[in-house]
Design a protein around this motif. Structure first.
Motif, PDB file in Angstrom:
ATOM      1  N   ASP A 273       0.808  -1.219   0.000  1.00  0.00           N
ATOM      2  CA  ASP A 273       0.000   0.000   0.000  1.00  0.00           C
ATOM      3  C   ASP A 273       0.845   1.274   0.000  1.00  0.00           C
ATOM      4  O   ASP A 273       0.291   2.372  -0.093  1.00  0.00           O
ATOM      5  N   THR A 274       2.163   1.153   0.088  1.00  0.00           N
ATOM      6  CA  THR A 274       3.010   2.343   0.091  1.00  0.00           C
ATOM      7  C   THR A 274       3.159   2.940  -1.299  1.00  0.00           C
ATOM      8  O   THR A 274       3.574   4.095  -1.443  1.00  0.00           O
ATOM      9  N   GLY A 275       2.859   2.150  -2.334  1.00  0.00           N
ATOM     10  CA  GLY A 275       3.013   2.640  -3.701  1.00  0.00           C
ATOM     11  C   GLY A 275       4.434   2.624  -4.203  1.00  0.00           C
ATOM     12  O   GLY A 275       4.719   3.116  -5.306  1.00  0.00           O
ATOM     13  N   GLN A 276       5.347   2.042  -3.431  1.00  0.00           N
ATOM     14  CA  GLN A 276       6.743   1.964  -3.836  1.00  0.00           C
ATOM     15  C   GLN A 276       7.012   0.668  -4.600  1.00  0.00           C
ATOM     16  O   GLN A 276       6.229  -0.286  -4.524  1.00  0.00           O
TER      17      GLN A 276
END
Length: 521
Positions: A273-276
């Motif tokens: 969910d961090t988008g990294q």
């Protein structure tokens, strides 16, 4: 000038080591906060001994407040990270939401049970990654043996005394070895009718036991298990789980009430969910454990894809050895980013593995030297005592007592089947009845709803069959009434939502590549 805020998320091997190192290095020059669902660090390698009654549960835990002076402990489940706002959002044990701001963030959220899209597994299998799961398995195995002893028909007696462990990696092998000795000890004191013996099956689609380890360890473990009567079936797995047993991929049906799921682990869904950038679900970091696009964010342990500098192009495996050492390096590099010291790249070579096979039997290869028998057993227990950050004397005392006294085979009833579902992003916290309104518990059941059972017939609240005796019926009926009315004396510790089933591929044959290496050795 205000002190920098450092937040560590997770208190597994990596998170605990990072927080402990930071507590020693900060010297009150930084505010260090540890966010974790429980107030203890769990020494996972000894969990099979808890399930087998060798060790008491508290022996494998270390109190975080006592072990981490100067570190602020916040109880809660992280359910989101806002990288732009530099904030971690979490839900506390009583359902209240909270936010922690940070200047430096260490993500050490670890891993959770790996759930494959096999029909019935989510409903009838239980994992083995946490203390509640170990306590549940101990009670469940004890109960099934007691019910088998009282069963009037041979079919029910055989099914209840049959136990299936899926996954012949580190965890599954130790669970099968320890639990087989536990059930054998029970029938020595209270034999089953008609000479029925407990039956243990260890399944894996891999070609050998401990497929990720040295072949010499594999041969030792395989030999010990077979000598004790464990049915080791390689190249076979579960095709479907039902209330009455499991259908195997070779077409055989095994009547059983116990399915233990040890096929592997997956990184905690929080990092996705961090988008990294991710590598097979793990957060990509550099050799200094920093995320490339967010230098204030560090990651270590099972949830981090750390480059293996000894094998260019590869990542370090998901093992406790790496997580423990990565936690220390992450803490040093956090301090370095604040100007306290020079940063270090992570380098480590495996020191070998130890596999406790119960009693005095073990398989070990310290520094690459293969050992078996009594010597391997001594090395294995010595390694665990040296590696544990606390409770060494108590663990050694329990081992001594277990060698001279019979184990107590009793049901404590502390953890019920529905409290430890396989598909959860927070296995370390048992679900309890009566979640508060607004709680973000994974799979939380709203007030007024009656949950479906997740146990086998004979379990309280089991799906697909009646309870085993009148007492179980009464307890089950009481719990269902509490669910229906929303009344309960207990609050549910919340956890982040589990990954939805539609993210998995359609059910089909299980391939070895779908199962990552064990992450808790």
């Amino acid at each position: 000038m205000s002190r920098p805020r450092i937040v560590v998320v997770g208190a597994g091997f990596a998170g605990y080591r990072a927080a402990r190192t930071l507590s020693r290095m900060s010297r009150n020059k930084a505010d260090v906060t540890l966010l974790n669902p429980t107030d203890y660090f769990l020494y996972l390698p000894l969990l099979p001994q808890v399930a087998a009654g060798v060790l008491e549960p508290r022996r494998v835990t270390v109190s975080l407040p006592d072990a981490l002076p100067g570190v602020r402990l916040v109880l809660g489940d992280a359910h989101g990270v806002d990288l732009d706002a530099r904030a971690v959002h979490y839900t506390g044990p009583e359902g209240a939401d909270g936010t922690l701001g940070y200047d430096r963030l260490v993500l050490a959220v670890g891993s959770v049970n790996k759930l494959l899209p096999i029909p019935g597994v989510a409903e009838y299998a239980h994992g083995f990654r946490s203390l509640p799961e170990a306590l549940y398995l101990r009670d469940h195995v004890t109960r099934q043996m007691e019910l088998a002893a009282a069963a009037p028909d041979p079919e029910s007696r055989a099914a209840r005394s049959t136990f299936v462990v899926v996954g012949a990696g580190y965890t599954g092998t130790e669970v099968a070895a320890q639990e087989q000795m536990y059930t054998d000890a029970q029938v020595r004191g209270h034999p089953l009718r008609q000479g029925v013996r407990p039956r243990w099956l260890l399944l894996d689609i891999a070609p050998r036991v401990l497929p990720e380890m040295d072949e010499r360890l594999s041969r030792t473990a395989d030999r010990v298990l077979r000598e004790r009567g464990v049915e080791v079936r390689m190249g076979v797995s579960v095709k479907e789980a039902t209330p009455d047993g499991v259908l195997l991929t070779d077409g055989a049906f095994v009547p059983t009430r116990t399915l233990v799921w040890c096929v592997g682990v997956r990184p905690d869904p929080l990092v996705a969910d961090t988008g990294q950038p991710l590598e097979r679900g793990r957060l990509v970091v550099d050799a200094y454990l920093q995320t490339p696009q967010r230098p204030e964010v560090f990651a270590c342990g099972d949830a981090a894809a750390v480059p293996d500098l000894h094998h260019p192009g590869q990542y370090t495996p998901m093992t406790a050895q790496h997580a423990w050492r990565q936690g220390r390096i992450a803490a040093i590099n956090v301090a370095a980013s604040l100007g306290a010291c020079a940063r270090r790249a992570y380098r480590h070579r495996d020191l070998g593995f130890v596999v406790d096979l119960g009693g005095v039997r073990a398989a070990a290869d310290p520094l690459g030297v293969p050992l078996s028998g009594l010597l391997a057993g001594a090395v294995t227990r010595g390694y665990h005592l040296a590696a544990m950050p606390g409770n060494r004397v108590r663990v050694a005392a329990d081992w001594l007592l277990d060698a001279v006294l019979p184990r107590q085979a009793v049901q404590l009833g502390l953890v019920r089947a529905r409290s430890v579902p396989l598909d959860t992003a927070s296995p370390e916290v048992a679900r309890v009845i009566g979640a508060p309104d607004g709680a973000r518990a994974a799979g939380a059941v709203p007030t007024g709803a009656v949950p479906t059972g997740t146990g086998w017939p004979g379990e309280s609240g089991a799906a697909g069959g009646p309870a085993a005796d009148d007492l179980t019926d009464v307890v089950d009926a009481t719990e269902k009434a509490q669910w229906a009315s929303g009344e309960s004396d207990e609050d549910r510790p919340p956890s982040p939502p589990a990954a939805p089933h539609d993210q998995h591929p359609a059910p089909g044959p299980v391939k070895r590549d779908d199962i990552p290496a064990e992450g808790d050795s």
